[in-house]
Structures are given as structure tokens and as C-alpha cells.
Design an enzyme around this catalytic site. Sequence first.
Site, PDB file in Angstrom:
ATOM      1  N   GLY A 143      45.702 -29.254  26.476  1.00  0.00           N
ATOM      2  CA  GLY A 143      44.417 -29.171  25.793  1.00  0.00           C
ATOM      3  C   GLY A 143      43.734 -30.529  25.783  1.00  0.00           C
ATOM      4  O   GLY A 143      44.266 -31.519  26.293  1.00  0.00           O
ATOM      5  N   GLY A 179      41.842 -33.171  23.175  1.00  0.00           N
ATOM      6  CA  GLY A 179      41.499 -33.532  21.811  1.00  0.00           C
ATOM      7  C   GLY A 179      40.329 -34.505  21.854  1.00  0.00           C
ATOM      8  O   GLY A 179      39.863 -34.889  22.931  1.00  0.00           O
ATOM      9  N   PHE A 214      40.348 -37.561  21.018  1.00  0.00           N
ATOM     10  CA  PHE A 214      40.714 -38.918  21.409  1.00  0.00           C
ATOM     11  C   PHE A 214      41.372 -38.992  22.781  1.00  0.00           C
ATOM     12  O   PHE A 214      41.650 -40.051  23.285  1.00  0.00           O
ATOM     13  CB  PHE A 214      41.667 -39.499  20.365  1.00  0.00           C
ATOM     14  CG  PHE A 214      40.992 -39.726  19.055  1.00  0.00           C
ATOM     15  CD1 PHE A 214      40.242 -40.872  18.843  1.00  0.00           C
ATOM     16  CD2 PHE A 214      41.087 -38.797  18.039  1.00  0.00           C
ATOM     17  CE1 PHE A 214      39.608 -41.086  17.643  1.00  0.00           C
ATOM     18  CE2 PHE A 214      40.461 -39.013  16.831  1.00  0.00           C
ATOM     19  CZ  PHE A 214      39.714 -40.158  16.620  1.00  0.00           C
ATOM     20  N   ASP A 245      38.525 -28.138   6.513  1.00  0.00           N
ATOM     21  CA  ASP A 245      38.141 -27.565   7.817  1.00  0.00           C
ATOM     22  C   ASP A 245      39.127 -26.461   8.202  1.00  0.00           C
ATOM     23  O   ASP A 245      39.593 -26.382   9.337  1.00  0.00           O
ATOM     24  CB  ASP A 245      38.128 -28.671   8.878  1.00  0.00           C
ATOM     25  CG  ASP A 245      37.376 -28.243  10.129  1.00  0.00           C
ATOM     26  OD1 ASP A 245      36.681 -27.207  10.083  1.00  0.00           O
ATOM     27  OD2 ASP A 245      37.490 -28.935  11.151  1.00  0.00           O
TER      28      ASP A 245
HETATM   29  P1  AMP Z   1      43.396 -30.934  18.642  1.00  0.00           P
HETATM   30  O1  AMP Z   1      42.933 -32.254  19.121  1.00  0.00           O
HETATM   31  O2  AMP Z   1      44.455 -31.016  17.604  1.00  0.00           O
HETATM   32  O3  AMP Z   1      42.257 -30.019  18.245  1.00  0.00           O
HETATM   33  O4  AMP Z   1      44.103 -30.226  19.922  1.00  0.00           O
HETATM   34  C1  AMP Z   1      43.383 -29.774  21.046  1.00  0.00           C
HETATM   35  C2  AMP Z   1      44.056 -28.549  21.642  1.00  0.00           C
HETATM   36  O5  AMP Z   1      45.369 -28.883  22.080  1.00  0.00           O
HETATM   37  C3  AMP Z   1      44.248 -27.419  20.646  1.00  0.00           C
HETATM   38  O6  AMP Z   1      43.149 -26.566  20.596  1.00  0.00           O
HETATM   39  C4  AMP Z   1      45.468 -26.709  21.179  1.00  0.00           C
HETATM   40  O7  AMP Z   1      45.083 -25.784  22.183  1.00  0.00           O
HETATM   41  C5  AMP Z   1      46.257 -27.824  21.800  1.00  0.00           C
HETATM   42  N1  AMP Z   1      47.290 -28.316  20.860  1.00  0.00           N
HETATM   43  C6  AMP Z   1      47.173 -29.280  19.944  1.00  0.00           C
HETATM   44  N2  AMP Z   1      48.333 -29.444  19.276  1.00  0.00           N
HETATM   45  C7  AMP Z   1      49.197 -28.556  19.773  1.00  0.00           C
HETATM   46  C8  AMP Z   1      50.567 -28.220  19.493  1.00  0.00           C
HETATM   47  N3  AMP Z   1      51.250 -28.852  18.526  1.00  0.00           N
HETATM   48  N4  AMP Z   1      51.147 -27.240  20.214  1.00  0.00           N
HETATM   49  C9  AMP Z   1      50.437 -26.604  21.168  1.00  0.00           C
HETATM   50  N5  AMP Z   1      49.161 -26.861  21.471  1.00  0.00           N
HETATM   51  C10 AMP Z   1      48.538 -27.828  20.787  1.00  0.00           C
END
Ligand code: AMP
Length: 992
Positions: free
Chosen positions: A630, A632, A634, A748
Site C-alpha cells: 500500500g 501511506g 509518508f 478518524d
Molecule cells: P496507512 O498509511 O496506515 O493508511 O496504510 C496505507 C495502506 O497500507 C492501508 O490502506 C492498507 O491497505 C495497507 N496497510 C497499512 N498497514 C497495514 C497492516 N498492518 N497490514 C496490512 N496492510 C496494511
Amino acid sequence: QSLSCFNFPFYRLPPINGTSTTGPKALCRLAFLFIIVLICVIYLFFLLTVNLLDSRSVMGDPGWVAYPKNGWEEIGEVDEDYAPIHTYQVCRVMEQNQNNWLHTNWILTEGAHRVFIELKFTLRDCNSLPGGVGTCKETFNMYYYETNDWALKESRYIKIDTIAADESFTELDLGDRVMKLNTEVRDLGPLTRKGFYLAFQDLGACIALVSVRVFYKRCPFLVKSLAEFPDTIPGSEASQLVEVVGHCVNNSLPLYEPPRMHCSTEGEWLVPIGKCVCQPGFEELNGLCHVCKPGFYRSPGATACSCEERHYKIESDPPSMACTRPPSAPRNAISNVNETSVFLEWSVPMETGGRKDVRYNILCRRVLPEGRGLEECGPNVRFLPRRLGLSNTSVMVADLQSHTNYSFLLEAVNGVSDLAKEHARQYVTLNVTTNQAAPSPVSVVRKGHTGKSSISLSWAEPDRPNGIILEYEIKYFEKEQDSSYTIIKSKETEMVVEGLKPSSVYIFQVRARTSAGYGAFSRRYEFQTSPYLTATSERAQASIVAVAVTLALVLLAVVAGFLLSGRRCGYSKAKQDPEEEKMHFHNGHIKFPGVRTYIDPLTYEDPNQAVHEFTQEIDVSFISIERIIGAGEFGEVCCGPLRLPGKRELQVAIKTLKAGYTEQQRRDFLWEASIMGQFNHPNIIRLEGVVTKSKPVMIITEYMENGSLDTFLKKNDGQFTVIQLVGMMRGIASGMRYLSDMGYVHRDLAARNILVNGNLVCKVSDFGLSRVLEDDAEATYTTRGGKIPIRWTAPEAIAFRKFTSASDVWSYGIVMWEVMSYGERPYWEMSNQDVIKAVEESYRLPGPMDCPEALYHLMMDCWQRERTNRPKFDEIVCLLDKFIRNPSSLKKLVNSSHRVSNLLVEHASVEGDCSSRNQTVGDWLDSIKMGRYTELFMEGGYASLETVAQMTSEDLRRVGVNLAGHQKKIITSIQEMRVHMNSASSTVKLCQ
Ligand code: AMP
């Protein structure tokens, strides 16, 4: 001159003379046997040989040509059966320079490359001729000429051989009628044309050619070792072997290599190589493969239809499936104890028994003290997802007793395990000791005597104390003033709370503490102090004061005694410190020993200090990045294994901070980790650690196989049972309850910020105060500044940034709606402004399709305008648990006539779930400023709005509402309620 006077045919054998010594019967039997053997030999002979020409069986004119005409001549003879015998003779021994040719007709080879020519002839002995003829010969020549058509070109004849007689005959033999018939066989090849002619050249001999037979040999069709070999013509060279690949009979397969045989020129099959075997499910019978009878099976390598020892087959297995056996025991079983829960995990068995339907069963047994053996765990122990027939290799066992030894048997089974004897089943045992656990929440708090400035409370011990209760903590505050509260402690299950304002409503919550720490607070109870100082209450108060004074004196004496004797009891220290006995809180958080409270990393001057305190540094060498999952804010989010020394390998998600970041970005990035690191709950994403000592900076969390909840639901639209969905919502509520108990407001909460693991466990993620909102694409700037995810946010938070656990509850209601509608966008394509307006005007989302009414009521409760009327997360968890325990409560679906997608419904003032009606009666009385009578209503048995709606003025007097003005107010409201209940509970309005 021809010697036709020689009494031809001289080939005929004389009749057998002589007498037999055997009897006629024995002779008959012998003859019969002889005939049979003869028939067999002839049959075999004809099976192996194919005649291309047999002069004796030609019925009409064979068409042979003699040259010169006075050379060879045909004698028209017949045999015993009057069949013509084509015999050619020549006997021009008296003349010089003989060259007599006899040509056969065109003989087709039929594809044979090598043929045999068998000649039967008689030849006259030259010496026996009268006068000893000098030109007499005792041989003749045989020629052949190959051609693709029958056109004859004599000049091309090639000599095959000179034929001499083994035995010639004399005049004497003729007289004795003893024939000297010669048989000569020559082979001819390689032949390459379609046919050939034969020719016999006589140079002056006395010959009678009785028969000419031309034939070839072939290897006949043969079935050997379940392979069919076709009828084969041998090769052209004399000693050549023709290799033939066999064809496996139906339902058989070659073993290792295709079967082969070799066809010799003699028409014999030689040198067999390889063989075929029946396919699994078939057995060999008379050179063919027959299907096994139902219930029988032939494993590969076996010859008959039956399973090998300890192998089995079940009815539903396809016939071609091999016999299978039970699996071996699960491997690498490990346990992970978390208070009174145990997480068991194992690997698939080494041997699956040849089947794909491997499942796992768990047997839970409690180890009785003093070696009294084992006892099966009772029905109170919960297995998630279940105890038997698990398809995953893990299970969560919850609600065990604390400080207790358990023995778990893990068994792998498959479709044939039931057929195997008990001894064939293999287990693995895991012995586990549970930890200490905090007590369960106090479930009932009752109000006793109420004074102008005091309320006496009592409560029951928690259902699961999980140890000795050291004390209770009572938290209270004046209603609507929740930014400031007071905590007092008690060793008993009752307490008089003093120093309260008269005629004021207070909120009370109680929790228990054991050596393992505090349990969760009870739900909120609202009690009101008396407006007047009545004689009885004064008396009561006086007596309470007396009791309190006496208690204080006794306590003082005990403390003094302890001090004097120099003994101090650890856990009673609080008793000696009046400041700790009663603590006041103001917006911030004070950390109690044993009480976990969220600490805002912002309060640290150096943010690195917070990172250091709340997270664990991981060496980057223990992490392998396998793939990107995915993106994020950052940087990329990746996953891969974390291999910490001495720990089991763990799949983790790795959030990276992209290169070229500013110091502020690094701080913001690690902020989330310092928040996450403070949490430890099965429904909150677990932080494994951070990498800050090398680049890129990383946040390592547990890996959630199914990614974010909204995408997961959209992908699996309509795939889950209601109970599975409720299970997911329960997990989220449980995580949120934990966060609110910790004093953390998420701000959120939305399905996109929930992650789902492989076992459908939902965990709350995305932490980090204002940053979260900056990061969220859903968040929009409000008129007052700051970003807010409008569709998920409570009105008071949008309007004046009042973010509380109650506003998180509103968001939770939206998440429930997202879950029940499988990831539908809340308020569809309405603009944020329209959403704000509609919500402000009391319109709410309609119940999703097929949504149980009880769940929709809960959502609607979460969307109460008045935030104090919304349920608390612990109540939500409790209610969802009730639904899970009693799924029939979810049978009734939202009335479809009220459920119109894309239309908002007006929020009814009297909404609420049956199971939370006690609360609703209180809410209703509060809303008409009659909250003081809540207790009386409850005691009078009017716990639900349905029963309240039936009340008369007489009923009101009976429960204790004596003031005429109050009676009137309540009755008017009851009448309104009745009207409301009779009309449709909700009205529908188009959202535009
Ligand atoms: P975030 O920056 O936390 O929004 O993460 C971005 C994307 O990465 C999320 O929408 C998930 O699809 C994936 N992701 C983040 N953390 C996890 C995790 N612990 N396990 C699996 N996928 C994750």
C-alpha cells in the site's frame, strides 16, 4: 521327346501298409488327439504365415507361361477330392542345349519385404536313364524379377538359386511306386516393389514341379502385459528385429516407459520391454482393466482393488482417487498466553494422508491441583472461531481461569480419520499456564439512600474477579461536567459518596482492582441528590456520618497500630494517603500505578523521548521486505517477515518514511508509533517496533492479511453472515472501548482505518492526533479551519471541534453502517455541505439492505444529536455480545418500506433498542427534566418505554410521583409518546 509315359503323378504317396497292435478304441483316441494337435499346429502356422501364392489351391488356370512352348507343360491332374493340381513338368533330357522357362503370374507382396518360396518337386536320377544321357541335368534354376506393375521383362530376372534334389528317383522307384518328393525352401528379400514374378529355368533335367508356395511370415496381433501389439510384418533382412511400440489397453497406463516388443523375420515376437498397469481404481482381469467395485480401490503399485493397510476410502472420494489415511499430528504448536486467553498456533501436519480436507480439533482440559488429574474445560470457555473442524491453523481460547494450568490436545483430522482406529489418530499436547487478568467490569451499581449532598451506592462483585479484589474505584462527576471528575476508593462493595450538590444529577462508574490491575469501568449510572433535606434523610445522613466517624476512628486505630508495629501493607498504602484516596482530575491524565492511561506524545518536550519511551527499536537486519502492499502518506507500506532472535518468525507490515523528509515529517511519522506503542489490545493494531537508527525510518506493525476494512467489504460484497459482520463490529467496538478507557479519542474512526487479518479480526489503526486528519483524503477543511472527515464526524465535533469518545461513538455508528452495507459510501454522493445540513435537520442514514432492526437501532442511537444520549463503547460491546449469544434477536430486518436507499430518514426522538430500554426510560425522563424519578420507575417495573407508554396517573402515584405538577408533565409526555409510537416510527424524506 517328353517322358510323359512315366506314369505321373509320381508324387503320390503309397497307402500305409502294416497292421496295428493297438485296439480300435485306443487307436481312435490316439487319432483324435493327433488330429487336434495337427489342427493347432496348422492354425498356428497359418496365423504366423500369409500365403501370397499356392499353386495347389489355384482353382482355374494359374496363368503361368512356359517358354518355349515345348518346354514346361502343365499336367491337368486332380487330387483325391477332384480338385485340380497344377503340376508342371519338363523332361527333355535327350536333347542338347535346353533352356526352358516357366514364369509364374505376378505375385503381389502385400507389403512384405522378405518372402519364402517353398517348392515341392521330383527329379529323375540321370544315371537311371537308359543309355546314360550325357546332357542330362539334375538341377534347375529359380529366378525372380521385381516390378511395380505386371509388365514382364524377362531380361531383368535375377537368379535366386540353383535347386538340386535331395533325392532323385530311378526307373525302379517308379516301378515300386515309391515317390521321392523333394521340398526346398528359399527366402527372398529385401523386396521393395509391389510384386514380383518367379521363373524356373530348366537346362535339361527331368523335373515335375508339384507345388509352388510363396508366403511371408508375420508377427500376429498380440496382447501382452496389458499392451496391444498390432499385426506386424517383419523386416527385410534375415536377422532383423522390428521394434513395435505397444498400445496400453483401456484404463491402463505405461509403467515407467511405453511397452515394446520385437518382431523377427520368423514371425515371432521377441524381447519384450516395459509394460502397462491398470490405472488407480481399476484392476487387471484376463488381460483387461476392470473398474474396482464400489468401496474398493486399488492404490498405485497394488494389483487388486482394496486399500492397503491403514489406508481408507470414503464414499464421496472419486474412483480415481487413491486410498488415503489420517493425517499426522500438527507440527510446531505454540501457545501465547494473554491473561486468561490463550492463542494456539500450529503448522500443517507433515503428512496430510493424501487428502486436502485436513481440519483441526482442540480438546481443552484443566489440570486439577494436587495431581488429581484432568477435567474437561466447561462450556464457559470460548473458542474463536470454534473448537472443532478448524480450517485455519490457529485458535483463540478465551475466558479461561487465571493462574490455572491447562492442557490442550491439538488433533489433525481428515475425511478418513473416523474410519481409522483410535490409535491411528495423532495428537500434539500443549501445556499452558494462564496469567493473571484484570477483573471483569462491575455490572450492576445500585443507589441506596439519597441525601441533599450524598448518595449511598452498592454494587456486586464482578462476574470474573480473576483474583482477590483489593479495592474498588468509584469515579463520579456532575452530569454534563465530564471534563472534571472525582475518584474515591473503597474496599467494600458499598460506599457513601458525599460532598455533592443538592438536586443535581451525577454520573457514577465503578471498577475493581486486583493485583493484576484495574478492570474496566462499569457503565455509567445516573443518580440525583435530593432537593430537600427531609427528616428521614437527615436521620439517615446523621447515621451515615456516625458510621463514617466510627469507621474513620477504627481505621485510624488500625493505621496507628500498623505504624507503631512498623508493618506496612503494600496495597493499603493508598488508604494512608488521603490525597490518593480521593483524586481530582482536570482534562489531563494522572497516571495511577496499575491504571493505564494514554499519554499524549505532544506533552513531551522532545518527541524523540516519547518514541524512546513507548516503542522498541528494531535492528533493520531482522526485517526482510518482500513486497509493497500500500501507499501511506509518508511512503510505501510493505510487508515481510520479522525474525527477532529467539522469537518465532512473524509477518509484519513495514511503513517507511520516504527519503528527503524534513525533521517535522520524521516527527509526525514517528508520532503514530509513540501512540500505538502505548496500546495493547487484540483489536488495536499492534506495534512491533520502529527502525530509527538506520534509514529509511520504519514503523513495524503486525501484518493484517485482508488490508483495510472498506476495500475488504467491497471485495466480498454479500459474502458474510450477519453474525460474522456483528463479530467484526464487536471487535471494533472492543478496540474503541479500550481506547476510550485509556482516554484516547480517535477522531478518524472509519472503515478505511480498520484493518482486517486473515481470521476476520478487525483492528483499529491510523493513530496520531491532527496528523491523522491531514493524512485522510476524506478530511475536508471546515469553516472554522482544521480538517474533518465530515461524513464520519459527529455534529458537535464539526461545529465546535468537540471531539470526545461520544463523537467517536457517532463515527462508530457510521462504521456499523459501512459494515452492514458492505463498504457503501456514507451519504453516497451527497456533498459535505448537504450532509452537514441534513444531519443538522435530524435526517440520518437509512438502514442498509437486509440489516437487522436491532443493529439499525444501535446505529441510530450512536447518531443521537445529544452526545450524552449516545451509548458508550462498553454498552455497545455488551449489546453486540448479546446479539451474538442470541442470534434470533437479529432475525427482524429493517422494515423495507422505510428502507429506501439514497433517502435519509428523520431521526425519531423515541428510538432505541429493547435491550437498552432501561437507559432509554432514564433518557426520556431526563429530556423532560424528570430524571429524578428514574429509580422509582425502575423499581416500579417500568423499565421499558413500551410499559411506560401504558401508564396512567394512578400508576404514577403508585410508583411515587406525588407532585401534581410532575404528574401532569409526565402524563403529557406519555401521551405524546403514544401518538409517536402509533404513527410510523420514521418518516422518509428525499435528501435533496
Ligand atoms: P496507512 O498509511 O496506515 O493508511 O496504510 C496505507 C495502506 O497500507 C492501508 O490502506 C492498507 O491497505 C495497507 N496497510 C497499512 N498497514 C497495514 C497492516 N498492518 N497490514 C496490512 N496492510 C496494511
